[in-house]
Design a protein around this motif. Structure first.
Motif, PDB file in Angstrom:
ATOM      1  N   MET A  59     -81.612  29.840 -34.872  1.00 21.97           N
ATOM      2  CA  MET A  59     -82.873  29.439 -34.225  1.00 21.97           C
ATOM      3  C   MET A  59     -82.946  29.968 -32.787  1.00 21.97           C
ATOM      4  SD  MET A  59     -84.666  25.921 -34.826  1.00 21.97           S
ATOM      5  CE  MET A  59     -84.196  24.817 -33.571  1.00 21.97           C
ATOM      6  N   PRO A  60     -83.977  30.762 -32.473  1.00 23.97           N
ATOM      7  CA  PRO A  60     -84.087  31.251 -31.092  1.00 23.97           C
ATOM      8  C   PRO A  60     -84.285  30.086 -30.126  1.00 23.97           C
ATOM      9  CG  PRO A  60     -85.608  32.402 -32.564  1.00 23.97           C
ATOM     10  CD  PRO A  60     -85.076  31.248 -33.313  1.00 23.97           C
ATOM     11  N   LYS A  61     -83.512  30.096 -29.030  1.00 18.00           N
ATOM     12  CA  LYS A  61     -83.579  28.964 -28.097  1.00 18.00           C
ATOM     13  C   LYS A  61     -84.488  29.255 -26.904  1.00 18.00           C
ATOM     14  CE  LYS A  61     -80.705  26.489 -30.421  1.00 18.00           C
ATOM     15  NZ  LYS A  61     -80.081  27.466 -31.248  1.00 18.00           N
ATOM     16  N   SER A  62     -84.861  30.513 -26.747  1.00 20.25           N
ATOM     17  CA  SER A  62     -85.806  30.812 -25.665  1.00 20.25           C
ATOM     18  C   SER A  62     -86.629  32.032 -26.068  1.00 20.25           C
ATOM     19  CB  SER A  62     -85.051  31.106 -24.361  1.00 20.25           C
ATOM     20  OG  SER A  62     -84.514  32.405 -24.422  1.00 20.25           O
ATOM     21  N   ILE A  63     -87.695  32.294 -25.329  1.00 21.73           N
ATOM     22  CA  ILE A  63     -88.555  33.408 -25.722  1.00 21.73           C
ATOM     23  C   ILE A  63     -87.880  34.765 -25.540  1.00 21.73           C
ATOM     24  CG2 ILE A  63     -90.885  32.425 -25.601  1.00 21.73           C
ATOM     25  CD1 ILE A  63     -90.927  33.334 -22.667  1.00 21.73           C
TER      26      ILE A  63
END
Ligand SMILES: Nc1ncnc2c1ncn2[C@@H]1O[C@H](COP(=O)(O)OP(=O)(O)OP(=O)(O)O)[C@@H](O)[C@H]1O
Ligand SMILES: [Mg+2]
Length: 514
Positions: free
Chosen positions: A439-443
């Motif tokens: 899951m990407p945690k930041s843009i």
């Protein structure tokens, strides 16, 4: 030509007929009137060969909203109401599409069934005598009228109406929002009283598409569920209650709860999440069961933690085998506590699953989940109670690919996917942990960053596993050496004792002992 137009053309003819009929009724004697009526009936049906069936909105002594009316309205809304020129909007509770459009009063629409044309119209009657009341009441009586040619009477009254009701019910089921029930004491201060089902809307988005597991295993479960759903006749034929038990077992984070949500969405069933620890006794369990509806899933999560269901049997056996006083004392204490705290027993739970009461609803699935399948009493999970045992295991490469598609919209990666495949073969990681890494945690985190993050975690997990294995090996070696040493010491001791005995015997023989 529309039925409405036919009626208006016929209006003037009918008015003339009625006038003649009224004059006739007044001036002619009864025998002649009877004779004449026979022919007028024939004439009317010749001129107007249509049959009408009315379905009233309110029915019964208490004038409740008729279910048939609602079901037909749903069918018409989905099938042909859109063709009506004037529509009525209504907000329906517990529906996925709360705004339902249906035809307005005095509108008419057509429907077709096996090449037969029928007409539906929405009508209402207003009372002739106005009622005076301080409270606004609606005395309008609404009804739907089905009109068809009399030559189609048999088809319409048997097959078509049946078709409309079945379709309407299916659409209602499909549109309705699933519910998640849980048993809880109604108030805090009432926690010693019986528990009741309370519910909320079930909105978990899990589905079999998003569930990470091997495709063959997934396929097998889907087929099993489909077979169950279509098994009404089959279950009747074999004389079995229409229910099925699933046991989901595996380590934490492998998707047991997610699987339950996926099953609920797939089957379109409500979920009853049964909290066993607050159920007072077997009777309460039975009552809760009776209050569940058909087409539902009854879930008992972490069954091994819910009750000491395994212990109750084991302890009984132990007491027969062992006469140990200490244990007896302990048992009687435990029994005393059991009496005070909960009279829910293993046999109560077994009865709940497949006793005679469990047949008081149809199309039901019972799911148990556990992290420790070996802890459970065999009677609880035998086939027939828990028909299908599903192991939820650590993340395989196939399962990873599903998660990668869900979380990163990626099907393959020439460089990083093979690395992940290799690592997943060498170490273990739960789908929950894999998902968390993906899951990407930041843009700023892109696809490659996430995959690399997973690779790093897998490498760490591999290292940890290797360390643990090495430590285990060392411990095993130490234990082996210790055992060997103990054995040698024991053998030496035995030797010494024997030598001692031997020398004593020699001394005795030689007369050195008094
Ligand atoms: N097989 C899976 N497919 C998709 N997502 C999963 C899967 N397993 C775990 N997850 C993800 O991990 C989270 C935890 O999973 P879940 O609650 O289903 O695990 P569990 O087996 O019920 O764990 P526990 O034994 O602790 O109750 C979920 O929110 C989900 O996002
Ligand atoms: Mg869970």
């Amino acid at each position: 030509m529309k039925i409405g137009e036919i009626w208006s053309n016929l209006g003037s003819i009918m008015a003339s007929i009625m006038f003649v009929y009224a004059m006739f009724d007044k001036f002619f004697p009864p025998p002649i009137r009877r004779y004449f009526r026979k022919y007028t009936n024939k004439l009317t049906s010749l001129m107007y060969p249509y049959i009408q069936i009315k379905f009233h909105e309110l029915s019964g002594d208490h004038l409740k909203r008729s279910k048939t009316y609602t079901v037909i309205q749903t069918y018409l809304s989905a099938n042909s109401s859109q063709r009506a020129k004037r529509l009525k909007a209504e907000v329906i509770k517990d529906s996925q599409n709360p705004l339902v459009l249906s035809m307005d009063d005095n509108q008419e629409i057509t429907d077709e069934f096996n090449g037969i044309k029928v007409w539906w119209s929405a009508n209402h009657t207003t009372p002739k005598t106005p009622s005076f009341s301080f409270h606004p009441t609606s005395d309008e009586k609404r009804f739907l009228t089905l009109t068809f040619h009399e030559r189609n009477r048999d088809v319409i009254t048997t097959s078509y109406i049946q078709h409309v009701l079945e379709e309407g019910k299916a659409i209602t089921r499909k549109n309705r929002q699933l519910k998640l029930y849980t048993n809880s004491p109604s108030k805090d201060w009432m926690r010693y009283m019986s528990t009741k089902w309370s519910h909320t809307t079930f909105e978990h988005p899990a589905s079999f598409e998003t569930l990470a597991m091997e495709p063959e295993k997934k396929e097998e479960i889907i087929n099993d569920l489909l077979k169950f759903k279509e098994g009404k006749e089959y279950y009747t034929k074999v004389g079995k209650a229409w229910k099925r038990g699933y046991l989901l077992f595996g380590p934490p984070g492998t998707g047991k709860s997610t699987m339950i949500s996926a099953i609920a969405n797939f089957m379109n069933y409500d979920v009853y999440d049964l909290e066993l620890t607050i159920v007072k006794d077997n009777n309460e369990l039975k009552r809760l069961l009776i209050e569940t509806s058909s087409k539902s899933i009854i879930v008992i999560e972490d069954i091994d933690c819910s009750l000491d269901l395994t212990g109750q049997r084991k302890m009984k056996k132990e007491i027969d085998d062992d006469e140990n006083d200490e244990k007896k004392k302990l048992m009687s204490k435990a029994k005393g506590e059991e009496k005070n705290e909960s009279k829910l027993t293993l046999s109560g739970l077994l009865n709940f699953i497949d006793g005679i009461w469990s047949a008081c609803g149809r199309e039901r699935i019972i799911i148990f989940t556990t992290n420790f399948v070996d802890k459970l009493d065999p009677a609880l999970i035998r086939r027939g109670r828990m028909d299908k045992h599903i192991e939820m295991s650590y993340c395989s490469y196939e399962a990873f690919k599903v998660l990668a598609r869900n979380y990163l919209d990626v099907e393959s990666h020439d460089e990083l996917f093979p690395v992940i495949e290799k690592l997943l073969g060498e170490t273990i990681m739960t789908p929950a942990d894999v998902a968390e890494n993906l899951m990407p945690k930041s843009i700023t985190e892109d696809l490659e960053t996430c995959l690399k993050k997973l690779i790093q975690s897998l490498e760490e997990a591999k290292k940890k596993l290797e360390e643990e294995e090495a430590k285990k090996k060392v411990e095993e070696e130490e234990a082996r050496l210790k055992e060997e040493k103990d054995k040698q010491e024991f053998a030496q001791e035995e030797k010494n004792v024997k030598a001692d005995e031997h020398s004593k015997e020699n001394a005795k023989e030689n007369g050195f002992v008094h």
